[in-house]
Design an enzyme around this catalytic site. Structure first.
Site, PDB file in Angstrom:
ATOM      1  N   HIS A 136      40.855  47.967  44.521  1.00  0.00           N
ATOM      2  CA  HIS A 136      41.731  49.116  44.767  1.00  0.00           C
ATOM      3  C   HIS A 136      43.190  48.705  44.641  1.00  0.00           C
ATOM      4  O   HIS A 136      43.565  47.574  44.967  1.00  0.00           O
ATOM      5  CB  HIS A 136      41.458  49.697  46.160  1.00  0.00           C
ATOM      6  CG  HIS A 136      41.992  51.082  46.347  1.00  0.00           C
ATOM      7  ND1 HIS A 136      43.305  51.326  46.708  1.00  0.00           N
ATOM      8  CD2 HIS A 136      41.404  52.293  46.208  1.00  0.00           C
ATOM      9  CE1 HIS A 136      43.492  52.633  46.794  1.00  0.00           C
ATOM     10  NE2 HIS A 136      42.356  53.249  46.487  1.00  0.00           N
ATOM     11  N   HIS A 137      44.011  49.646  44.182  1.00  0.00           N
ATOM     12  CA  HIS A 137      45.437  49.350  43.993  1.00  0.00           C
ATOM     13  C   HIS A 137      46.128  49.029  45.320  1.00  0.00           C
ATOM     14  O   HIS A 137      47.188  48.398  45.338  1.00  0.00           O
ATOM     15  CB  HIS A 137      46.124  50.550  43.324  1.00  0.00           C
ATOM     16  CG  HIS A 137      47.302  50.174  42.486  1.00  0.00           C
ATOM     17  ND1 HIS A 137      48.056  49.031  42.708  1.00  0.00           N
ATOM     18  CD2 HIS A 137      47.880  50.780  41.408  1.00  0.00           C
ATOM     19  CE1 HIS A 137      49.033  48.962  41.817  1.00  0.00           C
ATOM     20  NE2 HIS A 137      48.955  50.004  41.018  1.00  0.00           N
ATOM     21  N   SER A 138      45.577  49.449  46.436  1.00  0.00           N
ATOM     22  CA  SER A 138      46.151  49.083  47.733  1.00  0.00           C
ATOM     23  C   SER A 138      45.948  47.595  48.033  1.00  0.00           C
ATOM     24  O   SER A 138      46.632  47.034  48.882  1.00  0.00           O
ATOM     25  CB  SER A 138      45.531  49.924  48.849  1.00  0.00           C
ATOM     26  OG  SER A 138      44.137  49.688  48.930  1.00  0.00           O
ATOM     27  N   ASN A 293      50.439  44.072  46.849  1.00  0.00           N
ATOM     28  CA  ASN A 293      51.319  44.681  45.861  1.00  0.00           C
ATOM     29  C   ASN A 293      52.731  44.157  46.036  1.00  0.00           C
ATOM     30  O   ASN A 293      53.315  44.291  47.112  1.00  0.00           O
ATOM     31  CB  ASN A 293      51.316  46.204  46.016  1.00  0.00           C
ATOM     32  CG  ASN A 293      50.086  46.833  45.403  1.00  0.00           C
ATOM     33  OD1 ASN A 293      50.030  47.066  44.197  1.00  0.00           O
ATOM     34  ND2 ASN A 293      49.082  47.097  46.228  1.00  0.00           N
TER      35      ASN A 293
END
Length: 457
Positions: A136-138, A293
């Site tokens: 997941h991008h999180s 990120n």
């Protein structure tokens, strides 16, 4: 437990705001030879688990988001939730692999468990197999996503000693937090003014509608995926001939490819009609092995209105240099740092509200991710290619991830299924544009006239 940053939380809020999207980032590796046994494949997964504690952690949110979401160990962690085996149908060619990737990008990750999956793919033509690692991008940005894939690969000399990544950062200590809180009334106003002054052009570009193209609009749930390939040696040759970077050449090729795509649709974009979001990594070298990120962004335009490829290359170089000189990426990072000092409920509410506002200013997203320079091996086999795969969201119907690996540059293109049936026009356009620029570069080296575009000095 470790808190999610405002940016990490923002990706979860963005996914929650639109039932049509899935914010999984993936790397699809094409690997030589016969597929490994399940035990051999499991060995690579075990290496990744040892190197990244995050792979055993799930997200826990507090009621009403009073406090920030946190990563916590999953007490019922089971690899069965994260490993799958599948086989391509028919001849198992690259087109079938692209269809499988498109399907994987459609499926959301289960938030009851750690937010990642590994899919082993058999029956790929040419005596090959593949593995798709998705998170997941999180949890990861583009750089961290490739680092995650590398952790599945066979042991490498440059990985941290004892096969384990450096410890991931814990939540800030109480003393540091108190010090920041005390200084906040004095530092925040000046930091906010500096950030706002720099970010105003970015925000205006994001919210101001363009003259309109078919690249922006509502999206459905299904996806398409395609790849384009380029030689890094040839990209360097073009860059050296015209005094620009490899990134400039890649973005110029995108500009030409989007021009071809729009022309095939009967559209002729005006100046500034195609704005793209360009993520910019702010990851320090010592944070390479941390899964999170660390990315900012800038918005620039693609000069699709220019007919001459060399003129487009020079315009791209000028646009990107201008945006970097304004410090937009650093200003955005400062703003995110300030957001980390605010109550989580306020940050969550702000992100939730912003993600529900339809944007009409950005037509595409393009990100350049530096990949491994050395050849990789997985389960004792050579990794031939790595295809980068990123999602679409926020009415942006196409996204392009550009990944370097050894001597190759791969463009991974994701698109909304219904609005982009001509995705192959974009993929072939990238390859054709690079070929045109390479021809211009070699003619310039031979002293021939290469057109009206002035080389960048």
């Amino acid at each position: 437990m470790t808190e999610l940053s405002p940016l990490d939380t923002g990706f979860m809020e963005l996914e929650d705001s639109d039932r049509h999207i899935s914010l999984g980032i993936a790397a699809a590796a094409i690997i030589a030879g016969p597929p490994p046994s399940r035990a051999e494949f499991r060995a690579g997964v075990d290496r990744a688990l040892r190197r990244h504690r995050r792979l055993r952690q799930r997200v826990r949110r507090s009621p009403l988001d009073v406090t920030a979401p946190v990563w916590e160990d999953d007490p019922d962690f089971d690899l069965g939730h994260h490993i799958r085996w599948t086989a391509l149908p028919g001849t198992g060619d690259d087109a079938a692999m692209c269809e499988l990737i498109a399907t994987e990008l459609t499926e959301r990750l289960d938030r009851d468990h750690p937010l990642w999956e590994a899919v082993m793919v058999d029956h790929l033509a040419g005596d090959r197999w593949a593995v798709i690692v998705k998170a997941h991008h999180s949890m990861v940005d583009g750089v961290a996503g490739i680092t995650l894939f590398e952790s599945f690969c066979d042991a490498a000399a440059d990985w941290p000693q004892r096969g384990r990544a450096p410890a991931e950062p814990a939540s800030r200590g109480m003393r540091q937090w108190i010090g920041q809180a005390v200084r906040l009334p004095f530092t925040a106003p000046w930091a906010a003014v500096r950030s706002a002054r720099t970010l105003v052009p970015v925000l205006l570009a994001a919210v101001t509608p363009t003259s309109g193209t078919s690249l922006n609009g509502p999206i459905g749930r299904q996806r398409r995926y395609a790849v384009a390939r380029a030689s890094l040696t040839e990209m360097r040759e073009i860059g050296a001939a015209f005094g620009v970077t490899i990134n400039d050449v890649a973005v110029a090729a995108l500009a030409g490819a989007y021009r071809r795509l729009l022309a095939a649709r009967g559209e002729r974009p005006a100046s500034g009609a195609v704005r793209i979001l360009v993520p910019v990594s702010v990851r320090a070298v010592n944070a390479k092995y941390v899964l999170d990120n660390r990315v900012s962004a800038m918005i620039t335009r693609l000069p699709t209105e220019l007919e001459d490829p060399l003129e487009r290359l020079c315009a791209v170089h000028d646009h990107i240099a201008r945006h970097r000189s304004r410090g937009e990426a650093e200003a955005e990072r400062s703003l995110l740092s300030l957001a980390g000092l605010l109550p989580s409920a306020i940050v969550a509410w702000t992100l939730r509200t912003a993600s529900r506002v339809p944007q009409r200013g950005v037509a595409a997203l393009a990100t350049n991710v530096p990949g491994p320079r050395r050849p990789l091996r997985l389960a004792g086999h050579d990794v031939l290619e790595i295809w980068p795969c990123i999602p679409v969201a926020m009415r942006v119907r196409t996204t392009v991830a550009i990944l370097s690996y050894t001597d190759r540059l791969t463009f991974g293109i994701t698109a909304d299924y219904d609005s982009t049936p001509d995705i192959d026009v974009l993929a072939s356009g990238i390859a054709d544009e690079i070929a045109v620029l390479l021809d211009r570069a070699r003619r310039r080296a031979d002293g021939a006239d290469v057109g009206t575009g002035k080389p960048v000095g």
